[in-house]
Design an enzyme around this catalytic site. Structure first.
Site, PDB file in Angstrom:
ATOM      1  CB  SER A  65       4.712  -2.382  11.925  1.00 18.51           C
ATOM      2  OG  SER A  65       4.294  -1.043  12.182  1.00 18.51           O
ATOM      3  CG  HIS A  84      -5.933   1.954   4.870  1.00 18.66           C
ATOM      4  ND1 HIS A  84      -5.533   2.844   5.829  1.00 18.66           N
ATOM      5  CD2 HIS A  84      -4.913   1.072   4.723  1.00 18.66           C
ATOM      6  CE1 HIS A  84      -4.314   2.524   6.239  1.00 18.66           C
ATOM      7  NE2 HIS A  84      -3.913   1.445   5.581  1.00 18.66           N
ATOM      8  CD  GLU A 133      -3.197   5.485   6.526  1.00 23.49           C
ATOM      9  OE1 GLU A 133      -3.142   5.601   5.287  1.00 23.49           O
ATOM     10  OE2 GLU A 133      -2.295   4.939   7.194  1.00 23.49           O
ATOM     11  CE  LYS A 193       0.156   3.405   4.788  1.00 24.13           C
ATOM     12  NZ  LYS A 193      -0.061   3.582   6.200  1.00 24.13           N
ATOM     13  CD  GLU A 231      -3.833  -2.635   6.987  1.00 27.37           C
ATOM     14  OE1 GLU A 231      -2.735  -2.920   6.519  1.00 27.37           O
ATOM     15  OE2 GLU A 231      -4.393  -1.547   6.788  1.00 27.37           O
ATOM     16  CG  ASN A 239      -1.707   1.267   1.382  1.00 29.19           C
ATOM     17  OD1 ASN A 239      -1.809   2.054   0.446  1.00 29.19           O
ATOM     18  ND2 ASN A 239      -2.285   1.477   2.559  1.00 29.19           N
ATOM     19  N   GLY A 248       2.060   1.851  10.653  1.00 37.18           N
ATOM     20  CA  GLY A 248       3.042   2.922  10.535  1.00 37.18           C
ATOM     21  C   GLY A 248       3.711   3.285  11.846  1.00 37.18           C
TER      22      GLY A 248
HETATM   23  C1  PEP Z   1      -0.978   0.028   5.850  1.00 37.21           C
HETATM   24  O1  PEP Z   1      -1.014   1.221   5.657  1.00 37.21           O
HETATM   25  O2  PEP Z   1      -1.850  -0.676   5.343  1.00 37.21           O
HETATM   26  C2  PEP Z   1       0.094  -0.513   6.676  1.00 37.21           C
HETATM   27  C3  PEP Z   1      -0.038  -1.712   7.126  1.00 37.21           C
HETATM   28  O3  PEP Z   1       1.159   0.315   6.932  1.00 37.21           O
HETATM   29  P1  PEP Z   1       2.547  -0.099   7.654  1.00 37.21           P
HETATM   30  O4  PEP Z   1       3.000  -1.398   7.035  1.00 37.21           O
HETATM   31  O5  PEP Z   1       3.474   1.035   7.335  1.00 37.21           O
HETATM   32  O6  PEP Z   1       2.268  -0.244   9.092  1.00 37.21           O
END
Ligand code: PEP
Length: 247
Positions: A212, A94, A96, A11, A166, A9, A172
């Site tokens: 992460s 997501h 976000e 972003k 998630e 992803n 992040g």
């Molecule tokens: C994501 O944005 O879907 C995500 C899992 O980000 P990260 O791997 O940076 O935690």
């Protein structure tokens, strides 16, 4: 046997020229025929990145789409546009988008239906906040998210979806869920799917972990019974993504 999925992803990162460079840098190193490799990229990068990865195993996903077919929705992108541009997957819900753009469960359900209508594979995201985890309501909260996401969707259509668990506190932050925490929730999501549909459908739908994921924790996470790969944010923009794909 569920085939593993490793989706990046990107972003809101990578200008079109940077995106093409990244795709070119990564494409030889993510040539793993045993997993589905997906780059979910910003809308403006879709066309050049589709071109850059032509002839490889990489599939291209979008990060969002709108619920209507076409018309006066300034700034939005339709499912039809994505398909015509060569997109096969789309991230829906997501955290976000849920948090920063106030996307509700009902709205996301409409997006999932629209994606399915156009034969796009939605990557349906769910996940709890740290407060919800500390309150001990993670599994019920996620059950409600899954029920709302799949409302009115047939088992046949559900088979053409992917779920990404998630935990918001792990996105992040560098704070990965333990394998036990991730497996517990992914197993619970599979139970939720069994309740909504049936055991066979639940057994076939792929459930990813995101939050992460990196080259050092991927193998252990992906070895869990109910974790069928990962949705990867930060590490998908680095050469390290190849090590995750080839975990
Ligand atoms: C994501 O944005 O879907 C995500 C899992 O980000 P990260 O791997 O940076 O935690």
């Amino acid at each position: 046997m569920r085939r593993k999925v490793i989706a990046g992803n990107w972003k809101m990162n990578m200008t079109p020229s940077e995106a093409v460079k990244l795709a070119n840098d990564l494409k030889g190193n993510v040539a793993n025929d045993n997993v589905d490799v997906i780059f979910c990229v910003p809308a403006i990068d879709i066309v050049p990145v589709v071109e850059a990865v032509k002839g490889t195993n990489i599939k291209i996903g979008a990060e969002n789409m709108y619920i209507e077919e076409k018309g006066a929705y300034t700034g939005e992108i339709s499912a039809n546009m994505l398909v015509d541009a060569g997109v096969s997957h789309v991230i829906i819900g997501h955290s976000e988008r849920r948090q920063l753009f106030n996307e509700s469960d009902e709205f996301l359900n409409k997006k999932i239906k629209k994606a399915i209508e156009h034969k796009l594979i939605p990557i349906v995201c769910c996940g709890e906040t740290l407060e919800q985890r500390e309150e001990g309501i993670t599994l019920t909260f996620i059950k409600d998210q899954i029920k709302a996401a799949y409302e009115g969707i047939s088992s046949e259509d559900a088979l053409n979806t992917i779920i990404a668990y998630e935990p918001i506190w792990a996105i992040g932050t560098g704070k990965v869920a333990t394998t036990e925490q991730a497996e517990e929730v992914c197993a619970s999501i599979r139970k939720n799917l069994e309740e909504i549909y049936d055991a066979k459908t639940a057994e076939e739908i792929r459930i990813l972990y995101g939050g992460s994921v990196n080259a050092s924790n991927a193998a252990e996470l992906f070895a869990q019974n109910n974790i069928d790969g990962g949705l990867v944010g930060g590490a998908s923009l680095k050469p390290e993504f190849a090590n995750i794909v080839n975990y």
